[in-house]
Write a protein that holds these residues in place. Structure first.
Motif, PDB file in Angstrom:
ATOM      1  N   VAL A  61      60.942  45.587  33.337  1.00 31.29           N
ATOM      2  CA  VAL A  61      61.345  44.224  33.672  1.00 31.29           C
ATOM      3  C   VAL A  61      61.951  44.161  35.065  1.00 31.29           C
ATOM      4  O   VAL A  61      61.957  43.104  35.707  1.00 31.29           O
ATOM      5  CB  VAL A  61      62.352  43.692  32.617  1.00 31.29           C
ATOM      6  CG1 VAL A  61      63.664  44.484  32.656  1.00 31.29           C
ATOM      7  CG2 VAL A  61      62.631  42.204  32.809  1.00 31.29           C
ATOM      8  N   GLY A  65      60.676  41.121  37.365  1.00 31.29           N
ATOM      9  CA  GLY A  65      61.530  40.145  36.706  1.00 31.29           C
ATOM     10  C   GLY A  65      62.682  39.683  37.580  1.00 31.29           C
ATOM     11  O   GLY A  65      63.004  40.301  38.592  1.00 31.29           O
ATOM     12  N   THR A  66      63.314  38.614  37.165  1.00 30.26           N
ATOM     13  CA  THR A  66      64.490  38.113  37.863  1.00 30.26           C
ATOM     14  C   THR A  66      65.734  38.833  37.349  1.00 30.26           C
ATOM     15  O   THR A  66      65.727  39.396  36.245  1.00 30.26           O
ATOM     16  CB  THR A  66      64.667  36.608  37.628  1.00 30.26           C
ATOM     17  OG1 THR A  66      64.979  36.388  36.236  1.00 30.26           O
ATOM     18  CG2 THR A  66      63.414  35.835  38.008  1.00 30.26           C
ATOM     19  N   TRP A  68      68.239  37.464  36.068  1.00 26.48           N
ATOM     20  CA  TRP A  68      68.562  36.809  34.806  1.00 26.48           C
ATOM     21  C   TRP A  68      67.781  37.440  33.660  1.00 26.48           C
ATOM     22  O   TRP A  68      68.332  37.706  32.578  1.00 26.48           O
ATOM     23  CB  TRP A  68      68.266  35.317  34.903  1.00 26.48           C
ATOM     24  CG  TRP A  68      68.678  34.548  33.665  1.00 26.48           C
ATOM     25  CD1 TRP A  68      67.932  34.319  32.551  1.00 26.48           C
ATOM     26  CD2 TRP A  68      69.952  33.943  33.430  1.00 26.48           C
ATOM     27  NE1 TRP A  68      68.652  33.605  31.629  1.00 26.48           N
ATOM     28  CE2 TRP A  68      69.892  33.357  32.135  1.00 26.48           C
ATOM     29  CE3 TRP A  68      71.120  33.843  34.188  1.00 26.48           C
ATOM     30  CZ2 TRP A  68      70.986  32.674  31.589  1.00 26.48           C
ATOM     31  CZ3 TRP A  68      72.197  33.166  33.638  1.00 26.48           C
ATOM     32  CH2 TRP A  68      72.129  32.587  32.355  1.00 26.48           C
ATOM     33  N   GLU A  69      66.488  37.715  33.881  1.00 29.73           N
ATOM     34  CA  GLU A  69      65.667  38.333  32.839  1.00 29.73           C
ATOM     35  C   GLU A  69      66.138  39.752  32.540  1.00 29.73           C
ATOM     36  O   GLU A  69      66.126  40.195  31.376  1.00 29.73           O
ATOM     37  CB  GLU A  69      64.201  38.337  33.269  1.00 29.73           C
ATOM     38  CG  GLU A  69      63.575  36.945  33.291  1.00 29.73           C
ATOM     39  CD  GLU A  69      62.228  36.904  33.973  1.00 29.73           C
ATOM     40  OE1 GLU A  69      61.422  36.032  33.605  1.00 29.73           O
ATOM     41  OE2 GLU A  69      61.967  37.737  34.866  1.00 29.73           O
ATOM     42  N   GLU A  72      69.286  39.369  30.435  1.00 36.93           N
ATOM     43  CA  GLU A  72      68.935  38.984  29.065  1.00 36.93           C
ATOM     44  C   GLU A  72      68.389  40.177  28.275  1.00 36.93           C
ATOM     45  O   GLU A  72      68.653  40.301  27.067  1.00 36.93           O
ATOM     46  CB  GLU A  72      67.897  37.868  29.082  1.00 36.93           C
ATOM     47  CG  GLU A  72      68.456  36.510  29.446  1.00 36.93           C
ATOM     48  CD  GLU A  72      67.430  35.409  29.274  1.00 36.93           C
ATOM     49  OE1 GLU A  72      67.793  34.343  28.761  1.00 36.93           O
ATOM     50  OE2 GLU A  72      66.259  35.613  29.661  1.00 36.93           O
ATOM     51  N   THR A  73      67.644  41.048  28.934  1.00 39.14           N
ATOM     52  CA  THR A  73      67.095  42.230  28.276  1.00 39.14           C
ATOM     53  C   THR A  73      68.199  43.203  27.877  1.00 39.14           C
ATOM     54  O   THR A  73      68.157  43.823  26.803  1.00 39.14           O
ATOM     55  CB  THR A  73      66.078  42.928  29.199  1.00 39.14           C
ATOM     56  OG1 THR A  73      65.036  42.007  29.539  1.00 39.14           O
ATOM     57  CG2 THR A  73      65.460  44.146  28.521  1.00 39.14           C
ATOM     58  N   ASN A 124      62.116  37.441  43.601  1.00 43.53           N
ATOM     59  CA  ASN A 124      62.699  37.209  42.287  1.00 43.53           C
ATOM     60  C   ASN A 124      64.094  37.781  42.180  1.00 43.53           C
ATOM     61  O   ASN A 124      64.735  37.687  41.136  1.00 43.53           O
ATOM     62  CB  ASN A 124      61.799  37.780  41.182  1.00 43.53           C
ATOM     63  CG  ASN A 124      60.739  36.787  40.734  1.00 43.53           C
ATOM     64  OD1 ASN A 124      60.706  35.647  41.197  1.00 43.53           O
ATOM     65  ND2 ASN A 124      59.877  37.211  39.833  1.00 43.53           N
ATOM     66  N   HIS A 184      52.839  39.360  39.789  1.00 44.89           N
ATOM     67  CA  HIS A 184      53.627  38.122  39.833  1.00 44.89           C
ATOM     68  C   HIS A 184      53.494  37.454  41.205  1.00 44.89           C
ATOM     69  O   HIS A 184      53.326  36.234  41.302  1.00 44.89           O
ATOM     70  CB  HIS A 184      55.105  38.416  39.554  1.00 44.89           C
ATOM     71  CG  HIS A 184      55.464  38.438  38.106  1.00 44.89           C
ATOM     72  ND1 HIS A 184      54.625  38.929  37.134  1.00 44.89           N
ATOM     73  CD2 HIS A 184      56.586  38.023  37.458  1.00 44.89           C
ATOM     74  CE1 HIS A 184      55.211  38.824  35.958  1.00 44.89           C
ATOM     75  NE2 HIS A 184      56.403  38.271  36.119  1.00 44.89           N
TER      76      HIS A 184
END
Length: 232
Positions: A61, A65-66, A68-69, A72-73, A124, A184
């Motif tokens: 991720v 991913g950001t 934030w992601e 969250e993970t 990101n 992405h």
């Protein structure tokens, strides 16, 4: 095909070498979240990072991913934390990550500007650490536009950042190339109607990027010649 008058760059894995920059940083970041190497290794598995080998998995991720992601993970494995507290820690630690330039950026970006191109960064990452990294490299002033996932345009693979760049520099999307190291980046470029160039200074292989790109290069040093050949 029209000429290219603008270039929009991803940051990590494109302007800066991803593995050289972030694989050493990730181990320190995980150690900061836990009390021992075992805990760091277990958290590494959650985000697709081999702590022992200091290496990201291709589907991590962290790669595209950001923050934030990523937060969250990690959250289900971090009792007592919130997404916000993890995000704050992640951004603070990311600002300290020593960046390794994919190519010498000052002469590279200076050449593009001298050829009349408008330049931007769409990452990101969060905007604040992104600006810190660019400032440390001495290249902030080359860019007309810098956006992170938290700048109000969303994150990739959605095209919001890319369309915002086109509007900011007053160029049609057909005259802009999106340059990145992940699907992405390239999917966002296609969604925005831009030409797309992939680079191999991230973790994605050529055959992964090629279906989404007009060209794939080892690094961004090949970009000026490719741009010069467009619209002839």
């Amino acid at each position: 095909m029209s000429v290219v008058r603008g270039a929009l760059f991803d940051k990590d894995g494109t302007l800066f070498d991803f593995a050289a920059t972030w694989e050493a940083w990730a181990a320190v970041f995980l150690e900061g979240l836990t009390s021992d190497a075992h805990g760091a290794a277990e958290l590494g598995k959650v985000i697709g990072f081999d702590y022992a080998q200091r290496r990201f998995q291709p589907d991590s991720v962290v790669i595209a991913g950001t923050p934030w992601e990523i937060a969250e993970t990690l959250l289900p494995h971090m009792p007592g934390h919130s997404v916000t507290s993890l995000l704050d820690f992640l951004n603070e630690e990311a600002e300290q990550a020593p960046q390794v330039e994919a190519v010498p950026l000052v002469p590279f970006l200076s050449s593009l500007r001298q050829n009349g191109l408008r330049l931007g960064v769409a990452t990101n990452d969060a905007e604040a650490p992104a600006r810190t990294h660019l400032a440390r490299a001495g290249v902030t002033g080359f860019f007309d536009f810098i956006a992170g996932f938290d700048s109000g345009h969303g994150g990739k693979p959605a095209p919001g950042q890319l369309l915002a760049f086109a509007e900011a520099v007053d160029l049609p999307v057909e005259q802009i190339v999106m340059v990145g190291d992940s699907t992405h980046d390239l999917q966002a470029g296609r969604a925005a109607g831009m030409r797309c160039v992939g680079v191999l200074t991230g973790l994605a292989e050529r055959d992964v990027l090629a279906p989404h790109a007009d060209a794939v290069f080892d690094d961004i040093s090949a970009l000026p010649a490719w741009i010069a050949a467009q619209g002839r």
